[in-house]
Enzyme design. Structure first.
Site, mmCIF file in Angstrom:
data_model
loop_
_atom_site.group_PDB
_atom_site.id
_atom_site.type_symbol
_atom_site.label_atom_id
_atom_site.label_comp_id
_atom_site.label_asym_id
_atom_site.label_seq_id
_atom_site.Cartn_x
_atom_site.Cartn_y
_atom_site.Cartn_z
ATOM 1 C CG ASP A 38 2.282 1.347 -4.188
ATOM 2 O OD1 ASP A 38 2.107 2.559 -3.929
ATOM 3 O OD2 ASP A 38 3.262 0.735 -4.048
ATOM 4 C CB SER A 39 4.402 3.814 -7.092
ATOM 5 O OG SER A 39 4.868 3.468 -5.876
ATOM 6 C CB CYS A 53 0.606 4.904 -4.043
ATOM 7 S SG CYS A 53 1.966 5.934 -4.416
ATOM 8 C CD GLU A 56 11.441 -0.782 -4.051
ATOM 9 O OE1 GLU A 56 11.989 -1.129 -4.934
ATOM 10 O OE2 GLU A 56 10.092 -0.393 -3.813
ATOM 11 C CB CYS A 74 6.003 6.731 2.408
ATOM 12 S SG CYS A 74 6.824 5.866 1.127
ATOM 13 C CB THR A 75 3.544 2.264 0.502
ATOM 14 O OG1 THR A 75 4.708 2.639 -0.253
ATOM 15 C CG2 THR A 75 2.289 2.563 0.024
ATOM 16 C CG HIS A 76 8.561 1.698 0.244
ATOM 17 N ND1 HIS A 76 7.339 2.160 -0.721
ATOM 18 C CD2 HIS A 76 9.493 1.122 -0.555
ATOM 19 C CE1 HIS A 76 7.689 1.519 -1.748
ATOM 20 N NE2 HIS A 76 9.011 0.815 -1.821
HETATM 21 N N1 DGL Z 1 4.427 4.247 -2.758
HETATM 22 C C1 DGL Z 1 4.976 5.284 -2.621
HETATM 23 C C2 DGL Z 1 4.436 6.373 -1.568
HETATM 24 O O1 DGL Z 1 3.729 5.490 -0.907
HETATM 25 C C3 DGL Z 1 6.429 5.232 -2.148
HETATM 26 C C4 DGL Z 1 7.208 4.808 -3.511
HETATM 27 C C5 DGL Z 1 7.204 5.732 -4.664
HETATM 28 O O2 DGL Z 1 7.878 6.908 -4.529
HETATM 29 O O3 DGL Z 1 6.834 5.521 -5.635
HETATM 30 O O4 DGL Z 1 4.297 7.330 -1.438
#
Ligand code: DGL
Length: 288
Positions: free
Chosen positions: A26-27, A89, A169, A205-207
């Site tokens: 993931d990012s 991600c 976050e 989105c993961t968050h």
């Molecule tokens: N992991 C990214 C996603 O699921 C969210 C965070 C980012 O923008 O890197 O899209």
């Protein structure tokens, strides 16, 4: 592309072994929500997780950059030895999945978009979907394509909610600030004319699963809310079964965490995503 990794993976020398870990990328810390679901579904599997914390967020970057970052991260995981790659991600799944599959073949590579879209296509009655994601994911329209492929009647509205990443976050996942931001992004979803109102929201989105409370209040309690974590874990399970690569032991698998920057922040912020404490000393700093 590093010559080393393409030789290791793409060549006929690739030997999948069930004892190798699942690679999860993931990012940053967000993919730990997917890792958590994978570990819950398959406790005997070991996992190698890489969060590209030096370059997060991906969601506001160009697709060229996201593809480059994703290939570099995948190379590192492959060099360590994995039997399957999960692109946890959404942004990287939306933008870089084809490039990753081509580069890593015959290693199985799974993204989070297809499993999320499949769950949403089942959950919706009227075929009207709201996709909440990063700017890059919305621009790539990968969810819209995946939903249309499953339902010819799909009507897909995509909304970029970039501030949700920072809120999650920061740990501001509930309370007046989160509610005000969710209302600003999503309040209009409650006011669609009758008959065109979405009945399913995808947390693309993961968050965003961490902000499920404010999101639900903003979009309206009647919408089905779908995220990709559990369905991706199910897809990983099926892919391992199909390839005969699942571990059969009853012993618990191991977990190795890596980040490209700031192990202490990864540990502190990541705990909420993984659902368990992380010690800074257990996060290996790596360079991609
Ligand atoms: N992991 C990214 C996603 O699921 C969210 C965070 C980012 O923008 O890197 O899209």
């Amino acid at each position: 592309m590093s010559e080393h990794s393409s030789r290791d993976v793409g060549g006929s020398g690739f030997q999948p072994r069930s004892d190798l870990p699942i690679g999860v990328f993931d990012s940053g810390v967000g993919g730990l929500t997917v890792l958590r679901a994978i570990r819950r579904a398959m406790p005997a599997e070991s996992a190698l997780y890489l969060g590209d914390t030096a370059r997060v967020p991906y969601g506001t970057k160009s697709s060229e950059s996201v593809v480059r970052y994703a290939l570099q991260a995948a190379d590192l995981l492959v060099e360590r030895g994995i039997k399957l790659l999960v692109v946890a991600c959404n942004t990287a799944s939306a933008v870089a999945l084809d490039a990753l599959r081509e580069r890593l073949r015959p290693l199985p590579v799974l993204g989070v978009i297809e499993p999320g879209a499949a769950a949403a296509a089942k959950a919706s009655v009227n075929g009207h979907f709201l996709v909440l994601a990063t700017e890059a994911t919305v621009q790539g329209r990968a969810y819209a394509r995946a939903l249309h492929a499953r339902r010819a009647d799909a009507v897909v509205e995509e909304i970029a909610c970039s501030l949700f990443v920072a809120l999650a976050e920061e740990g501001w996942t509930d309370g007046p600030v989160a509610d005000a931001i969710a209302e600003t992004y999503l309040g209009s979803a409650r006011h669609h004319p009758h008959g065109t109102r979405p009945d399913c929201a995808i947390l693309g989105c993961t968050h965003f699963p961490l902000l499920a409370g404010p999101i639900r209040r903003a979009v309206g309690e009647s919408l089905a809310i779908v995220d990709s974590a559990t369905t991706t874990a199910d897809a990983v399970c099926a892919a391992l079964d199909e390839a005969g690569l699942g571990r059969t032991t009853r012993q618990a698998g191991t977990l190795h965490l890596m980040a490209t920057d700031n192990a202490a922040r990864f540990a502190r912020v990541g705990a909420a995503f993984l659902g368990t404490e992380i010690e800074t000393k257990d996060v290996e700093l790596v360079d991609v």
